[in-house]
Design a protein around this motif. Structure first.
Motif, mmCIF file in Angstrom:
data_model
loop_
_atom_site.group_PDB
_atom_site.id
_atom_site.type_symbol
_atom_site.label_atom_id
_atom_site.label_comp_id
_atom_site.label_asym_id
_atom_site.label_seq_id
_atom_site.Cartn_x
_atom_site.Cartn_y
_atom_site.Cartn_z
ATOM 1 N N ARG A 34 0.830 -1.212 0.000
ATOM 2 C CA ARG A 34 0.000 0.000 0.000
ATOM 3 C C ARG A 34 0.861 1.257 0.000
ATOM 4 O O ARG A 34 0.551 2.244 -0.675
ATOM 5 C CB ARG A 34 -0.937 -0.021 1.215
ATOM 6 C CG ARG A 34 -2.095 -1.007 1.077
ATOM 7 C CD ARG A 34 -3.083 -0.830 2.196
ATOM 8 N NE ARG A 34 -2.571 -1.382 3.441
ATOM 9 C CZ ARG A 34 -2.788 -2.632 3.851
ATOM 10 N NH1 ARG A 34 -3.516 -3.448 3.099
ATOM 11 N NH2 ARG A 34 -2.306 -3.074 4.984
ATOM 12 N N GLY A 35 1.954 1.226 0.751
ATOM 13 C CA GLY A 35 2.878 2.355 0.721
ATOM 14 C C GLY A 35 3.554 2.498 -0.633
ATOM 15 O O GLY A 35 3.780 3.604 -1.118
ATOM 16 N N ALA A 36 3.851 1.352 -1.272
ATOM 17 C CA ALA A 36 4.486 1.388 -2.593
ATOM 18 C C ALA A 36 3.549 1.972 -3.637
ATOM 19 O O ALA A 36 3.992 2.670 -4.553
ATOM 20 C CB ALA A 36 4.910 -0.023 -3.001
ATOM 21 N N LEU A 41 2.649 6.219 -7.404
ATOM 22 C CA LEU A 41 1.832 7.251 -8.041
ATOM 23 C C LEU A 41 2.518 8.610 -7.978
ATOM 24 O O LEU A 41 2.489 9.384 -8.947
ATOM 25 C CB LEU A 41 0.455 7.315 -7.373
ATOM 26 C CG LEU A 41 -0.449 6.100 -7.575
ATOM 27 C CD1 LEU A 41 -1.726 6.246 -6.760
ATOM 28 C CD2 LEU A 41 -0.772 5.909 -9.056
ATOM 29 N N PHE A 42 3.148 8.888 -6.832
ATOM 30 C CA PHE A 42 3.875 10.159 -6.706
ATOM 31 C C PHE A 42 5.052 10.210 -7.666
ATOM 32 O O PHE A 42 5.293 11.243 -8.333
ATOM 33 C CB PHE A 42 4.363 10.331 -5.263
ATOM 34 C CG PHE A 42 5.287 11.509 -5.077
ATOM 35 C CD1 PHE A 42 4.785 12.798 -5.017
ATOM 36 C CD2 PHE A 42 6.668 11.322 -4.986
ATOM 37 C CE1 PHE A 42 5.633 13.887 -4.860
ATOM 38 C CE2 PHE A 42 7.520 12.394 -4.827
ATOM 39 C CZ PHE A 42 6.999 13.683 -4.760
ATOM 40 N N ALA A 48 6.320 12.350 -14.931
ATOM 41 C CA ALA A 48 5.553 12.880 -16.052
ATOM 42 C C ALA A 48 5.754 14.373 -16.234
ATOM 43 O O ALA A 48 5.657 14.896 -17.351
ATOM 44 C CB ALA A 48 4.067 12.565 -15.858
ATOM 45 N N THR A 49 6.043 15.075 -15.156
ATOM 46 C CA THR A 49 6.233 16.527 -15.231
ATOM 47 C C THR A 49 7.706 16.927 -15.243
ATOM 48 O O THR A 49 8.021 18.116 -15.174
ATOM 49 C CB THR A 49 5.538 17.214 -14.044
ATOM 50 O OG1 THR A 49 6.058 16.678 -12.806
ATOM 51 C CG2 THR A 49 4.030 16.969 -14.090
ATOM 52 N N THR A 197 6.729 1.773 -19.523
ATOM 53 C CA THR A 197 7.160 1.210 -18.245
ATOM 54 C C THR A 197 5.971 0.959 -17.325
ATOM 55 O O THR A 197 5.831 -0.129 -16.738
ATOM 56 C CB THR A 197 8.155 2.154 -17.558
ATOM 57 O OG1 THR A 197 9.283 2.356 -18.417
ATOM 58 C CG2 THR A 197 8.621 1.594 -16.228
ATOM 59 N N VAL A 198 5.111 1.957 -17.176
ATOM 60 C CA VAL A 198 3.938 1.817 -16.314
ATOM 61 C C VAL A 198 3.015 0.717 -16.837
ATOM 62 O O VAL A 198 2.508 -0.119 -16.070
ATOM 63 C CB VAL A 198 3.186 3.154 -16.204
ATOM 64 C CG1 VAL A 198 1.884 2.982 -15.432
ATOM 65 C CG2 VAL A 198 4.066 4.205 -15.527
#
Length: 352
Positions: A34-36, A41-42, A48-49, A197-198
């Motif tokens: 859950r932490g991963a 996501l972060f 992405a930015t 990758t995602v």
């Protein structure tokens, strides 16, 4: 309540109390996973930015490095899916790596397809070619399968080397990118690498958590026992072989999109399979986290030590030997055993 009253109750109500008393739940997640997820996501949002917040002088270098790591990772992940989860040890996955690269180039240079769109199309071409190739490869088992896949890759290398339209043995350049500014090209290639990758992680993870993933592990452990339980062994192996070819072709197309040049010796080199095996062994075979760790370690060694020539290759070999002797399950496997870390849990646990 008398027995007659119990018999008149609906079956579900009559069994409700005993069922609650022995109820267990299937648990797939843990605190680390859950932490991963939140951390992942972060990191994806930050990546992405990156072209907008990274220092102007470093952004280009960072993007090129990420594209290189992404290609290593996707290729190693596919080899891990094929060998680590499917039990099919191949040293010829470079066949599909090269086919994906050449298909991308042909679509871009000769068919007028946008090179960035040609990357997934090249992967589909590699997957399509894997179907007839499997009829030859699956006639072999064990070590013969491994050597056979290498021979198949060499056949493709020699065949492409004799096609003058794509430069023959000396190769050719990706001319379809002419007219696109360098900055635009780098950002587009970087964004495509991040998406690949995602997508690769998500697809492999969801597959391994499914019933088909359990079937694949059963086949790896014992094909005869799996078939006796009704599993379509040949169909499942074919599906995994084609998916691994698709991912390998995707990595190859992406790699040569960023490299801008391709040749048979570079595209179909057995070094690609050797590198994939190194990354998976270092990180941990049979774990999604393994190729991630292995790709980062391999890129770092390649980036900082490649100037040392043969000493660099000797260092890779020594590191592989030390890892196999001291960390038999890879670096991530060792960390998982020691601290219980599992960022992509695929096992099911029963808890009261």
């Amino acid at each position: 309540m008398d027995h007659g009253a119990i018999e008149r109750l609906p079956a579900g109500m009559a069994m409700a109390a005993p069922a609650r008393a022995g109820t267990v739940r299937v648990v797939r997640h843990n605190r680390a996973s859950r932490g991963a997820l939140a951390t992942g996501l972060f990191l994806v949002a930050a990546a992405a930015t990156l072209p907008w917040w990274a220092p102007e002088g470093d952004a280009s270098s960072w993007m090129r490095s990420f594209v290189e790591i992404a290609c290593y990772f996707v290729f190693a992940l596919m080899w891990n899916l094929l060998a680590g989860y499917g039990g099919m040890v191949s040293i010829g996955q470079q066949a599909f790596f090269g086919l994906g690269g050449y298909a991308m180039l042909v679509l871009g240079n000769f068919a007028g397809v946008n090179p960035f769109l040609a990357v997934p199309l090249g992967a589909l071409v590699a997957a399509a070619i894997a179907v007839p190739v499997s009829f030859v490869a699956f006639r072999l088992t064990g070590g013969y399968f491994a050597i056979g896949t290498w021979v198949i890759a060499e056949v493709f290398r020699l065949g492409v080397a004799n096609v003058s339209a794509v430069g023959g043995g000396s190769g050719t350049s990706l001319t379809a990118l002419r007219g696109i500014e360098r900055a635009t090209r780098e950002v587009a290639t970087y964004g495509l690498a991040l998406a690949c990758t995602v997508a690769a992680i998500a697809c492999v993870y969801l597959f391994l958590r499914s019933k088909r993933g359990l079937a694949l592990l059963a086949i790896r452990d014992n094909e005869v026992a799996a078939e006796s339980q009704g599993i379509d062994v040949r169909g499942m192996k074919l599906a995994v072989y084609v998916v691994a070819a698709l991912g390998s072709g995707l990595a190859g197309a992406l790699y040569f999109l960023g490299n801008l040049r391709i040749s048979p010796d570079a595209a179909f080199s057995v070094n690609w399979s050797a590198f994939a095996i190194f990354m998976v062994v270092i990180g941990g075979i049979g774990r999604i986290e393994g190729p991630i760790v292995g790709a980062i370690v391999f890129w770092a060694l390649n980036h900082f030590l490649s100037d040392y020539g043969t000493w660099y290759l000797l260092g890779l070999g020594l590191l592989a030997i030390v890892t196999t002797l001291g960390f038999r399950q890879g670096l991530w496997g060792w960390a998982q055993q020691r601290w219980g870390w599992s960022l992509f849990p695929t096992q099911r646990r029963l808890e009261p």
